[in-house]
Scaffold this active site. Structure first.
Site, short mmCIF file in Angstrom:
data_model
loop_
_atom_site.label_atom_id
_atom_site.label_comp_id
_atom_site.label_asym_id
_atom_site.label_seq_id
_atom_site.Cartn_x
_atom_site.Cartn_y
_atom_site.Cartn_z
N GLU A 99 -1.88 40.43 85.24
CA GLU A 99 -3.26 40.54 86.09
C GLU A 99 -3.81 39.46 86.82
OE1 GLU A 99 -6.38 42.55 84.11
OE2 GLU A 99 -7.45 42.92 85.90
N GLU A 112 -8.81 52.46 85.07
CA GLU A 112 -9.97 52.55 84.43
C GLU A 112 -11.36 52.90 85.32
OE1 GLU A 112 -10.92 49.10 82.00
OE2 GLU A 112 -9.15 49.65 80.75
N GLU A 151 -2.31 49.89 78.63
CA GLU A 151 -3.08 48.57 78.18
C GLU A 151 -3.05 48.67 76.71
OE1 GLU A 151 -6.51 47.02 80.40
OE2 GLU A 151 -5.57 47.70 82.26
#
Ligand code: AHR
Length: 536
Positions: free
Chosen positions: A51, A196, A329
């Site tokens: 990321e 998310e 994740e």
């Protein structure tokens, strides 16, 4: 199998095994070669995440000061290859829902600088865009798993990105890709629709996201001749089973003929072993270290429980297993954002955001979580440890030009023999737990698999007790009469303390004793991961 049989098996094994060292309680692991379904353990459980966050990409994957040449560090590529990394998830995380793919294509000097709103308001210069990411995946020989922007993007933008990457040619976007130096279409099979959405991806309710997802999914499909696309719907935050329930219900369609279809091929879940709120940092000493050790091991076993809760919901809605579960994740999370790293504060690129010391303790947690996912591998088909380099539970850390393999790197490496093998049924027969005050966790976790040729059995055992050694008998049931058990390799990962950070695996092949044609005895040091590869 009833309790009496378990006891009998234990007794039978003990009567053939050499006497234990007497140092601590014995246990027996019975592995059946000839029983059960033997589901395949997807290699994709060993995926990692990248990321644009702190030193994850800039100063991690990418060279620090490189301007226009190759941006990716070759030592990182080599290490990811060593791990046989099967897939990389990018560009986030929270970053994905603020990312606009057009910023990261074309000549690097023309790419715009943007603010990275999610991660400290750092400046993102976009020199690592989709071209660089896909070249990295090619160098590592792994699959790209791209997460599209739902939070601040549009369906058109996501659809265009997919077309730019995967269309063979003759369209404006495919020709644009060619102008950017890539004539062949990329193969992108794994596609995340946002990240998310219950939090940084848009603060949505499950029903709102389910409706959004169904719309996005309508416009995402693989071009003719390309492998089918796996559209990944965003799943729950930890134990939020209501989210899984809602997604499975709202994205399901039953046709007139009774045929069931889902809008997604996979649903994700994010499962962190988070001890942030307990104030644990990863570097405790003395009694505090003992307590922290116990709490983190407890989180690792809770990880398995939570996973099984989500799996049970999916089994109920989808007994045919049309939808896979992706733990895209996971990992231990100690790190607090540095003081003042709230989005309102400017941080320069390269700040050590969400960095934490990764020690032996985290390596064993990684092994326990992978064991839990392997136990659910009929449904759990992919996972991404967060994150690959420098951030959170990373297997790799950069210190200037040096690349450090953390203890977690070694745990992952030791478990790679399970990739694409068939899980075997195993029964761990042991009476002991690791107690802490009035609470307790299991002292052992074990997984066994067999390769596709039926020639090798791999057994991995995590021993959670931080101080006492243990002896364990391993019995293989169902071996052919002519089979001859051989120890091909045995390794242990342990360290001089609970928070040791420089540990590497040791070869213990010579010290593993064969007790009979189907049994052997293993000595487990305290706080260890032991992996044995047996020829049969
Ligand atoms: O991995 C760090 C962050 O954790 C990711 O950006 C986000 O998806 C999650 O909350």
């Amino acid at each position: 199998m009833d309790a009496a049989e378990l006891v009998l098996r234990l007794v039978a094994t003990r009567s053939h095994a050499p006497p234990s060292s007497g140092r601590d309680a014995d246990a027996t692991l019975v592995v059946s070669i000839d029983l059960g379904e033997r589901p395949v353990i997807s290699k994709h459980l060993f995926g990692l995440m990248l990321e644009h966050l702190g030193r994850g990409i800039h100063g991690g994957i990418c060279k620090e000061l490189e301007e226009l040449g190759d941006v990716v560090r070759t030592d990182v590529v080599d290490a990811l290859r060593e791990l046989r990394t099967p897939n990389l998830r990018w560009p986030g995380g929270c970053f994905a829902d603020g990312y606009h793919w057009r910023d990261g294509v074309g000549p690097r000097e023309d790419r715009p600088k943007r603010v990275n709103q999610h991660w400290g308001y750092s400046i993102e210069d976009n020199r690592f865009g989709c071209k660089e990411f896909l070249e990295l995946c090619e160098a590592v020989e792994c699959e790209p798993y791209i997460v599209g922007n739902v939070g601040s993007g549009t369906i058109q933008e996501m659809r265009d990105w997919f077309e730019y990457l995967t269309h063979p040619g003759g369209t404006m976007l495919a020709d644009w890709r060619k102008e950017h130096g890539r004539s062949e279409p990329h193969v992108v099979r794994l596609w995340g629709v946002g990240n998310e959405p219950w939090g940084c991806g848009g603060n949505m309710e499950a029903c709102t996201y389910a409706a959004e997802f169904r719309r996005y999914a309508c416009f995402l499909s693989a071009p003719p001749g390309a492998p089918p696309l796996t559209r990944v719907a965003c799943g729950a935050n930890g134990r939020d089973t209501a989210w899984t329930e809602a997604m499975m219900r709202l994205c399901k369609k039953v046709g007139g003929s009774g045929r069931v279809r889902f809008s997604m091929e996979a649903l994700s879940v994010h499962l962190y072993c988070s001890v942030r709120r307990e104030g644990i940092t990863g570097q405790e000493q003395g009694a505090a270290a003992q307590t922290a050790w116990f709490q983190i091991m407890q989180k690792a076993f809770e990880f398995g429980e939570t996973l099984r809760m989500h799996v049970a919901i999916m089994e109920r809605h989808d007994p045919e297993r049309l939808v896979s579960l992706y733990v895209d994740e996971w990992g231990v999370w100690y790190a607090q954002p540095p003081e003042g790293a709230a989005p309102s504060q400017a941080l320069s690129r390269g700040a050590s955001l969400l960095e934490q010391t990764c020690t032996l303790r985290d390596a064993l947690v990684a092994a326990l979580c992978l064991h839990a996912m392997i136990e659910c591998c009929e449904r759990v088909q992919l996972a991404n440890l967060a994150q690959a380099v420098n951030v959170l539970h990373c297997p790799l850390r950069t210190v200037g030009d040096e690349l450090v393999r953390t203890p977690t790197f070694h745990a992952l490496w030791l478990l790679t023999p399970h990739m694409q093998c068939q899980r075997l049924e195993g029964q761990l027969l042991h009476a002991t737990q690791f107690n802490h005050g009035a609470a307790a966790v299991p002292r052992l976790s074990a997984v066994a698999s067999i390769d596709e040729h039926g020639a090798k059995v791999h057994v991995s055992v995590v021993h959670v007790h931080p101080h006492a050694p243990m002896s364990i008998g391993l019995e293989l049931r169902g071996l052919g009469a002519s089979a001859k058990l051989r120890v091909e390799r045995a390794n242990v990962l342990t360290g001089e303390s609970m928070c040791a950070d420089g540990c590497t695996p040791r070869d213990i092949t010579e010290s593993v004793t064969l007790a009979s044609q189907s049994q052997l005895q293993l000595q487990l040091p305290p706080r260890s991961l032991v992996v044995v590869i047996l020829g049969i």
